[in-house]
Scaffold this active site. Structure first.
Site: not given
Length: 143
Positions: A48, A76, A79
């Protein structure tokens, strides 16, 4: 999501955790990436993050308003924050990550009062294939 899955498979072939991401604007893929933390010795080199960096560079701006992100694994916290700061319009993701995810798992970043922008979120897109890629990758690591 198929393009993101291609990036995830390529990441696995490089020995990286198989996560892939693509960013779409006006129906066209403008950035694509697979995980590269090991290859780059950079813990922030998630698919990402790399796709966001590339899309911003291509567009010559820090905001990706009107762009959609497709990623094979639930982002996560790192990101999710980048997605918020980039002002991604929509987030589509495949596999849920109960341990490290931060969208519908864990801290639920976009639901926090300190989150400046929350994209429309669509989980479970391509989930079975994304999950299978991850399971196969980690099974192969364990003899």
């Amino acid at each position: 999501m198929q393009a993101a899955l291609i990036e995830a498979r390529a990441a696995a072939e490089r020995g990286e955790v198989p996560v892939g991401a693509v960013i779409v604007k006006d129906g066209t893929i403008i950035a694509r990436a697979g995980n590269r933390p090991r290859a780059t010795n950079d813990p922030s080199a998630h698919a990402e993050m790399l796709a966001i960096r590339d899309a911003c560079a291509r567009l010559g701006q820090e905001r990706l308003t009107g762009c959609d992100l497709y990623v094979t694994l639930e982002p996560c916290t790192m990101c999710a924050a980048a997605i918020s700061f980039a002002r991604i319009r929509r987030l589509y993701f495949g596999a849920t990550d109960e341990k490290g995810g931060a969208v519908i798992s864990g801290v639920r970043f976009f639901e926090q009062p300190t989150c400046h922008h929350a994209p429309e979120t669509y989980p479970g897109i391509g989930e079975s294939e994304a999950t299978e890629l991850l399971k196969r990758f980690f099974a192969d690591l364990r003899p």
